[in-house]
Design a protein around this motif. Sequence first.
Motif, short mmCIF file in Angstrom:
data_model
loop_
_atom_site.label_atom_id
_atom_site.label_comp_id
_atom_site.label_asym_id
_atom_site.label_seq_id
_atom_site.Cartn_x
_atom_site.Cartn_y
_atom_site.Cartn_z
N LEU A 148 3.39 2.35 1.56
CA LEU A 148 3.96 3.01 2.73
C LEU A 148 5.48 3.08 2.57
O LEU A 148 6.15 3.88 3.20
CB LEU A 148 3.60 2.25 4.01
CG LEU A 148 2.14 2.36 4.44
CD1 LEU A 148 1.89 1.58 5.72
CD2 LEU A 148 1.71 3.80 4.62
N MET B 195 -13.35 0.15 7.40
CA MET B 195 -13.29 0.80 6.09
C MET B 195 -13.82 -0.12 4.98
O MET B 195 -13.72 0.21 3.80
CB MET B 195 -11.84 1.18 5.76
CG MET B 195 -11.16 2.05 6.81
SD MET B 195 -11.93 3.66 6.99
CE MET B 195 -11.34 4.46 5.50
N ASN C 137 0.82 -1.21 0.00
CA ASN C 137 0.00 0.00 0.00
C ASN C 137 0.86 1.27 0.00
O ASN C 137 0.47 2.30 0.51
CB ASN C 137 -1.04 0.00 1.14
CG ASN C 137 -0.40 -0.05 2.49
OD1 ASN C 137 0.81 -0.14 2.62
ND2 ASN C 137 -1.23 0.02 3.53
N MET D 237 -4.82 -2.35 6.95
CA MET D 237 -3.48 -2.76 7.38
C MET D 237 -3.42 -2.84 8.89
O MET D 237 -3.91 -1.96 9.59
CB MET D 237 -2.44 -1.78 6.86
CG MET D 237 -1.03 -2.13 7.31
SD MET D 237 0.14 -1.85 5.97
CE MET D 237 1.54 -2.78 6.53
N ARG E 68 -5.47 3.30 -0.55
CA ARG E 68 -5.17 2.76 0.78
C ARG E 68 -6.42 2.56 1.61
O ARG E 68 -6.49 1.68 2.46
CB ARG E 68 -4.22 3.70 1.52
CG ARG E 68 -2.79 3.65 1.01
CD ARG E 68 -2.01 4.78 1.64
NE ARG E 68 -0.62 4.79 1.24
CZ ARG E 68 0.08 5.92 1.14
NH1 ARG E 68 -0.50 7.08 1.40
NH2 ARG E 68 1.34 5.88 0.79
N ALA E 69 -7.43 3.41 1.37
CA ALA E 69 -8.67 3.28 2.12
C ALA E 69 -9.34 1.94 1.86
O ALA E 69 -10.12 1.45 2.66
CB ALA E 69 -9.62 4.42 1.77
N ALA F 256 -9.36 -1.33 10.94
CA ALA F 256 -9.11 -1.56 9.51
C ALA F 256 -10.38 -2.08 8.82
O ALA F 256 -10.71 -1.67 7.71
CB ALA F 256 -7.96 -2.55 9.33
N PRO G 84 -4.29 7.87 -1.24
CA PRO G 84 -5.22 7.80 -0.10
C PRO G 84 -6.47 6.99 -0.43
O PRO G 84 -6.93 6.18 0.37
CB PRO G 84 -5.54 9.26 0.17
CG PRO G 84 -4.34 10.00 -0.28
CD PRO G 84 -3.85 9.25 -1.48
N VAL H 147 -12.58 10.02 5.53
CA VAL H 147 -12.19 9.50 4.22
C VAL H 147 -13.40 9.01 3.44
O VAL H 147 -13.60 9.37 2.29
CB VAL H 147 -11.16 8.35 4.37
CG1 VAL H 147 -10.78 7.79 3.01
CG2 VAL H 147 -9.92 8.84 5.11
#
Lengths: 242, 221
Positions: A50, A153, A48, A81, A76-77, A150, A73, A105
């Motif tokens: 990072l 989401m 993702n 993780m 990643r949403a 996590a 973003p 988000v």
Amino acid sequence: MIEIRNVSKWFGAFQVLKDCSARVDKGEVVVVCGPSGSGKSTLIKCVNALEPIQEGEITVAGIPVTDPKTDLPKLRAKVGMVFQHFELFPHLSIMQNLTLAQVRVLRRTREEANEKALKLLDRVGLRDQAQKFPGQLSGGQQQRVAIARALAMDPLAMLFDEPTSALDPEMINEVLDVMVELAHEGMTMMCVTHEMGFARKVAHRVVFMDGGEIVEDASKEDFFGKPRSERAQLFLSKILQH
Amino acid sequence: MGLDLSFFTWDLARNFLIGGLIFSVVLTLVAMTGGIFFGTLLALARLSDRPWLAFPAAGYVNAMRSVPLVMVILWFFLLIPFLIGRPIGAEWSAVITFTAFESAYYSEIMRAGVQSVARGQAAAGFALGLTYAQSMRLVVLPQAFRNMLPVLLTQTIILFQDTSLVYAIGAYDLLKGFETAGKNFNRPVEAYTLAAVVYFVICYSLSGSVRRLQRRMAVVR
């Protein structure tokens, strides 16, 4: 769902990932294991973005992670993780930890977010801790909250970066139980872990890394039955002794 | 010859001191708010891995921290009319100077604060889909600010003491009030003594509250 193609990464002059390729299909559980320093945590953080990579390509749900035009973003949403050290936000209550990104988000209303958060806390058995702060919970409880955060989401896939290695032994199972349940529900999961019991129970495939390379990528049966590489045999003999 | 404090009355306080005290306090509050705001932006710029942000920010902070405040006060006072073509008065000049100067000091405090927050916290924010700005504003900075609160307040106490330096450009602050009163009543020694007592009481009680705050935070964390 997750495709890693010929990925190489350097920290300065030191190459941490050497031409790594792997994939995780939808609904699949892949366990990544290997000795410490083998690059497995780095690899999962690249998924993702990072951690940046210098060569190769990674796509998640068909979206290229490494393309500078990708809305990171947003991507990643969709990928949950879970970190080794939980990384709950200590200045926010458990409830706020679970609702922050839902509201900011995903633009859910506060009511929707609260409802979702309570449902997930229920599921990890921590509904009665909703108003507490992370510092007031045990490590195992914090990691379960982190998983719930996590999941709030509605991720397409979950990444676990050594989720139990910072825990006291008696707390490992409560976290693994949650992960096993998730796997049984068909969640797509990529897990860096040393918990071979977990791998045996739910993994479809095992990826073995050593020295920044993917040495073995085999079905669970093959990996535990007859690992082909000497390094994997050595690793398993060390880790399964007890 | 003993000290004669009989000249010190409520009338005198009203006529000479209150206005100066208000200016000192307002200057402190504005420079603190602006200083923490711009200081935080400077700190983030300095911590950025983009050199075009990090270098100018570091240069600004180091420059401001390497020159005496009185000099900057005088310099801005003369520079601003030169730049915008008209004088803006000692008070406004002081507000701008103090905000610009204190930003550099607050920036160093906020930089330490951001670094005191584990790197994983920002990563956790990103992993949830927060943007860089959201991660900072909602996750990292609240923790950095809380960790640094005692140091930020201590810097503010120093700032309050430093506001007396506006004498250099003739702004009317608390110290100037005492000085004027002392001149009017021909009691300069007494006036400065009282000024010292007032500054001491204000600053000492403020640092007392910083100590209490530190003790309370030590229990919470």
